[in-house]
Design an enzyme around this catalytic site. Structure first.
Site, PDB file in Angstrom:
ATOM      1  N   HIS B  71       0.863  -1.195   0.000  1.00  0.00           N
ATOM      2  CA  HIS B  71       0.000   0.000   0.000  1.00  0.00           C
ATOM      3  C   HIS B  71       0.897   1.242   0.000  1.00  0.00           C
ATOM      4  O   HIS B  71       0.678   2.184   0.767  1.00  0.00           O
ATOM      5  CB  HIS B  71      -0.950   0.006   1.197  1.00  0.00           C
ATOM      6  CG  HIS B  71      -1.941  -1.126   1.193  1.00  0.00           C
ATOM      7  ND1 HIS B  71      -3.282  -0.953   1.023  1.00  0.00           N
ATOM      8  CD2 HIS B  71      -1.763  -2.473   1.309  1.00  0.00           C
ATOM      9  CE1 HIS B  71      -3.899  -2.136   1.061  1.00  0.00           C
ATOM     10  NE2 HIS B  71      -2.989  -3.075   1.230  1.00  0.00           N
ATOM     11  N   TYR B 340       4.058  -5.213   9.688  1.00  0.00           N
ATOM     12  CA  TYR B 340       3.945  -3.758   9.597  1.00  0.00           C
ATOM     13  C   TYR B 340       5.042  -3.099  10.435  1.00  0.00           C
ATOM     14  O   TYR B 340       5.583  -2.056  10.063  1.00  0.00           O
ATOM     15  CB  TYR B 340       2.565  -3.257  10.072  1.00  0.00           C
ATOM     16  CG  TYR B 340       1.378  -3.657   9.202  1.00  0.00           C
ATOM     17  CD1 TYR B 340       1.452  -4.725   8.318  1.00  0.00           C
ATOM     18  CD2 TYR B 340       0.172  -2.974   9.262  1.00  0.00           C
ATOM     19  CE1 TYR B 340       0.364  -5.104   7.533  1.00  0.00           C
ATOM     20  CE2 TYR B 340      -0.923  -3.335   8.476  1.00  0.00           C
ATOM     21  CZ  TYR B 340      -0.818  -4.404   7.627  1.00  0.00           C
ATOM     22  OH  TYR B 340      -1.898  -4.772   6.866  1.00  0.00           O
TER      23      TYR B 340
HETATM   24  C1  HEM Z   1      -0.476 -11.582   6.301  1.00  0.00           C
HETATM   25  C2  HEM Z   1      -1.124 -10.758   5.566  1.00  0.00           C
HETATM   26  C3  HEM Z   1      -0.704  -9.343   5.291  1.00  0.00           C
HETATM   27  C4  HEM Z   1       0.548  -8.804   5.132  1.00  0.00           C
HETATM   28  C5  HEM Z   1       1.879  -9.551   5.188  1.00  0.00           C
HETATM   29  C6  HEM Z   1       0.405  -7.383   4.892  1.00  0.00           C
HETATM   30  C7  HEM Z   1       1.441  -6.489   4.692  1.00  0.00           C
HETATM   31  C8  HEM Z   1       1.348  -5.127   4.678  1.00  0.00           C
HETATM   32  C9  HEM Z   1       2.440  -4.184   4.768  1.00  0.00           C
HETATM   33  C10 HEM Z   1       3.916  -4.547   4.841  1.00  0.00           C
HETATM   34  C11 HEM Z   1       1.926  -2.929   4.779  1.00  0.00           C
HETATM   35  C12 HEM Z   1       2.697  -1.614   4.932  1.00  0.00           C
HETATM   36  C13 HEM Z   1       2.693  -1.227   6.409  1.00  0.00           C
HETATM   37  C14 HEM Z   1       3.427   0.052   6.777  1.00  0.00           C
HETATM   38  O1  HEM Z   1       4.614   0.253   6.401  1.00  0.00           O
HETATM   39  O2  HEM Z   1       2.862   0.891   7.524  1.00  0.00           O
HETATM   40  C15 HEM Z   1       0.504  -3.071   4.660  1.00  0.00           C
HETATM   41  C16 HEM Z   1      -0.390  -2.030   4.604  1.00  0.00           C
HETATM   42  C17 HEM Z   1      -1.761  -2.199   4.606  1.00  0.00           C
HETATM   43  N1  HEM Z   1      -2.466  -3.382   4.722  1.00  0.00           N
HETATM   44 FE1  HEM Z   1      -1.711  -5.208   4.834  1.00  0.00          FE
HETATM   45  N2  HEM Z   1      -0.936  -7.064   4.916  1.00  0.00           N
HETATM   46  C18 HEM Z   1      -1.637  -8.237   5.163  1.00  0.00           C
HETATM   47  C19 HEM Z   1      -3.008  -8.373   5.293  1.00  0.00           C
HETATM   48  C20 HEM Z   1      -3.897  -7.348   5.224  1.00  0.00           C
HETATM   49  C21 HEM Z   1      -5.317  -7.479   5.386  1.00  0.00           C
HETATM   50  C22 HEM Z   1      -6.090  -8.765   5.733  1.00  0.00           C
HETATM   51  C23 HEM Z   1      -5.823  -6.223   5.207  1.00  0.00           C
HETATM   52  C24 HEM Z   1      -7.252  -5.778   5.232  1.00  0.00           C
HETATM   53  C25 HEM Z   1      -8.111  -5.817   6.022  1.00  0.00           C
HETATM   54  C26 HEM Z   1      -4.733  -5.320   4.987  1.00  0.00           C
HETATM   55  C27 HEM Z   1      -4.855  -3.968   4.800  1.00  0.00           C
HETATM   56  C28 HEM Z   1      -3.802  -3.085   4.711  1.00  0.00           C
HETATM   57  C29 HEM Z   1      -3.986  -1.664   4.556  1.00  0.00           C
HETATM   58  C30 HEM Z   1      -5.297  -0.918   4.501  1.00  0.00           C
HETATM   59  C31 HEM Z   1      -2.695  -1.118   4.495  1.00  0.00           C
HETATM   60  C32 HEM Z   1      -2.332   0.340   4.306  1.00  0.00           C
HETATM   61  C33 HEM Z   1      -2.106   0.997   5.614  1.00  0.00           C
HETATM   62  C34 HEM Z   1      -1.706   2.415   5.369  1.00  0.00           C
HETATM   63  O3  HEM Z   1      -2.368   3.105   4.573  1.00  0.00           O
HETATM   64  O4  HEM Z   1      -0.734   2.846   5.998  1.00  0.00           O
HETATM   65  N3  HEM Z   1      -3.574  -6.023   4.996  1.00  0.00           N
HETATM   66  N4  HEM Z   1       0.162  -4.415   4.605  1.00  0.00           N
END
Ligand code: HEM
Ligand code: HEM
Ligand code: HEM
Lengths: 180, 370
Positions: B71, B340
């Site tokens: 993201h 995260y």
């Molecule tokens: C094991 C599963 C998942 C992994 C490995 C993963 C990994 C990541 C990573 C690395 C980030 C960046 C975080 C940062 O630097 O602040 C991220 C952002 C995000 N993830 Fe995931 N994610 C997973 C599952 C999910 C699920 C299930 C959702 C939804 C409900 C989700 C929604 C989001 C959202 C909305 C962001 C953006 C947050 C922002 O705008 O700062 N993720 N994810």
């Protein structure tokens, strides 16, 4: 004469030393274990890590207080100067790191803008301003100083066993038991 | 006069005894050091760690210093949440108290590790929120616009990430590998079904966002209720969709234009599980007919670019929760929290110009616009 210097650490000092030795080693293992895990274990280890770290901060304050009040038994007179200096230096390093590690943990969460949750609804106040650069530096320091602490403890353990098994000069028992 | 007994003379150690005692000391130290290395995962390169997952995001999209590893492209928004009080009997969280107004810092984004990706390239939008309660506690949540997550476990997520690594020849994922992954993971079917008909929206404002992972609400009496939450927009998209603007950054522009005319609104809905609904499987929607609580209105009032806005330095860790909300047994939650944190550690270290420990990534990718 009743003023021979004590040959052993006082009971409170010994209890604190061994309690904290176990807990600090546990903290180091919990720390490296949790950051290498993505399972539920990560979550519950983090939840132990924070309150236990803060508890250790309280304990080290108490310990320093007792240490300054009661002092320490002298090292054996025949200990070579270099070993004597190493012993003092490493104890100083251990005390410093015992203070620094929890303080850095607390301040890095403050700098990262996280609520510092101690347990359930109990929050600690932030102790440094929110600042991502400060967070980054403290987060790295928390890792590197943890490794330094672990290495120092390995050396300390080696030295303690050297005194206990090879020199057999009473240094080990000064921390291990009360007056003979 | 000291009445201490003179210590008995120490027997002299033979060279052999000295050597074997030294050996014992070395073994003790080696064992402790080895146990430490084992616990830290250094002796076990197969272990699925946050580092490995973040590394494979970087492999897929290149390393973009300072940006989120997933993201990566997004914008900050600021607003507030006004509670109806309807959720207060299910959760003691302050944010749900009747009439309570809670300040919010949020972030709209699109999935993927490339901060320069075109907005029309993926059909998914996301919204992350941080609610700052007056009592100092926070609630952080990240939501996506799809109704289900493709996979249920971190292991499957990692395999999907591996299967979708771009191949050198085309710069795109290998379709055969993707096919094989989906075939081996039948739990992805509901997501694939959705994605078939999903079109990239022309606006963040007209999307619904779903928390996907389950949690528990806990009220003052200590009763627990399993829940999934989401945001339902008041704005509606043009029926049949809208041709996408040519500008690859149309989402941020559209958002700024809409906000210039006033705040945008969503309803925070809490979907309450019936007994037996799965809380540990984000690939399964709960059946229709569940009680839905309208917990209040989210008003977003202004937007700022992510490189200078207030969302930049927030880690939307889904396990930062106020009292009154607890994590469920969904295994994705702990994995998200751990991953995260690693992503956050790397991007803030890059901002600070210090290198993150244990970093094994390829060199930084170039900003194609500079
Ligand atoms: C094991 C599963 C998942 C992994 C490995 C993963 C990994 C990541 C990573 C690395 C980030 C960046 C975080 C940062 O630097 O602040 C991220 C952002 C995000 N993830 Fe995931 N994610 C997973 C599952 C999910 C699920 C299930 C959702 C939804 C409900 C989700 C929604 C989001 C959202 C909305 C962001 C953006 C947050 C922002 O705008 O700062 N993720 N994810
Ligand atoms: C793991 C096994 C350990 C053993 C066998 C051990 C043994 C000892 C012994 C024998 C002494 C007395 C040295 C003297 O007379 O000056 C001592 C002192 C000390 N130990 Fe340990 N120790 C261990 C772990 C630790 C740990 C984990 C820490 C803290 C990080 C620690 C911190 C200290 C400090 C600061 C002193 C100096 C006490 C003072 O002068 O106030 N020890 N230890
Ligand atoms: C005796 C005190 C402490 C010791 C020995 C210790 C040790 C460690 C170690 C070894 C790590 C893993 C570092 C890495 O490999 O990157 C770690 C991580 C961490 N520690 Fe501590 N720590 C202490 C106190 C604290 C305190 C008081 C807090 C907070 C209140 C804290 C919060 C954290 C956090 C948040 C992480 C990183 C979690 C993540 O990035 O996922 N620590 N600690």
């Amino acid at each position: 004469m009743s003023t021979t210097p004590a040959t052993n650490f006082s009971l409170p000092a010994r209890v604190l030393h061994w309690t904290m030795a176990v807990l600090i080693l546990a903290m180091l293992f919990i720390g490296v274990g949790m950051v290498a895990s993505i399972s539920e274990r990560h979550e519950w280890l983090v939840q132990i890590h924070k309150p236990l770290g803060i508890a250790l901060l309280v304990l080290v304050v108490l310990r320093l207080f007792i240490r300054l009040k009661r002092g320490a038994p002298p090292l054996p007179a025949d200990l070579p100067g270099i070993q004597r200096r190493l012993a003092h230096l490493s104890h100083l390093a251990l005390y410093l790191l015992m203070f620094l590690m929890p303080l850095i943990g607390w301040s890095m969460l403050s700098a990262g803008g996280y609520p510092v949750i101690l347990y359930g609804p109990v929050l600690l106040p932030p102790i440094v301003p929110e600042n991502p650069l400060l967070f980054a530096i403290l987060r790295q320091a928390h890792t590197y100083l943890a490794f330094l602490l672990f290495l120092t403890i390995l050396g300390h353990l080696g030295a303690a066993l050297y005194h206990g098994l090879i020199r057999r000069d009473g240094v080990f028992s000064s921390m291990a038991r009360g007056k003979p | 006069m000291s009445d201490q007994p003179t210590p008995p003379p120490k027997p002299i150690l033979s060279p052999f005894q000295t050597a074997s005692r030294l050996g014992v000391i070395l073994v003790v130290i080696a064992l402790l050091g080895g146990a430490f290395a084992y616990t830290g995962g250094w002796l076990d390169p197969q272990r699925l760690t946050p580092t490995r997952i973040v590394d494979s995001f970087e492999q897929a999209s290149g390393r973009h210093p300072g940006f989120r590893r997933n993201h990566a492209k997004g914008v900050c928004v600021v607003g507030l949440f006004v509670s109806t009080g309807a959720a207060a009997k299910f959760s003691s969280a302050e944010v749900f108290a009747p009439g309570r107004r809670t300040p919010v810092v949020g972030r709209f984004a699109i999935p993927g590790g490339n901060p320069y990706a075109p907005d029309g390239g993926v059909p998914i939008r996301s919204l992350a929120l941080r609610f700052n309660q007056l009592n100092g506690q926070q609630w952080r949540t990240g939501m996506n616009s799809m109704p289900v997550f493709p996979v249920a476990t971190p292991q499957a997520f990692y395999e999907q990430l591996q299967a979708s690594q771009p191949v050198a020849a085309t710069g795109k994922p290998d379709p055969e590998r993707m096919k094989a992954f989906f075939a081996a993971h039948p739990e992805t079917a509901p997501f694939l079904q959705w994605v078939k008909s999903a079109k990239p929206s022309a606006s963040f404002a007209t999307e619904a966002y779903n928390g996907l992972n389950a949690f528990f609400l806990v009220n003052d009496a200590g009763q627990r209720q399993a829940v999934r939450w989401g945001l339902v927009p008041e704005e509606t998209a043009q029926p049949g969709g809208q041709p996408l603007p040519a500008d690859p950054d149309f989402l941020a522009q559209d958002l700024a234009q809409r906000l210039a005319h006033g705040p945008l609104r969503w309803h925070l809905t809490l979907i309450l599980a019936n007994p037996g609904d799965p809380t540990n499987d984000a690939t399964k929607q709960w059946p229709a007919g569940r009680t839905v609580v309208d917990a209040g209105t989210l008003l977003l009032q202004s937007t700022e670019p992510q490189d200078s806005g207030p969302c930049r330095d927030i880690n939307y860790d889904p396990l930062v929760l106020p009292t009154g909300i607890l994590p469920s047994d969904d295994p994705l939650l702990a994995a998200r929290s751990a991953v995260y944190a690693t992503s956050y550690e790397r991007r803030t270290s890059e901002e600070a110009g210090v290198s993150a420990a244990g970093h094994t990534a390829p060199p930084a990718a170039k900003d194609p616009r500079s």
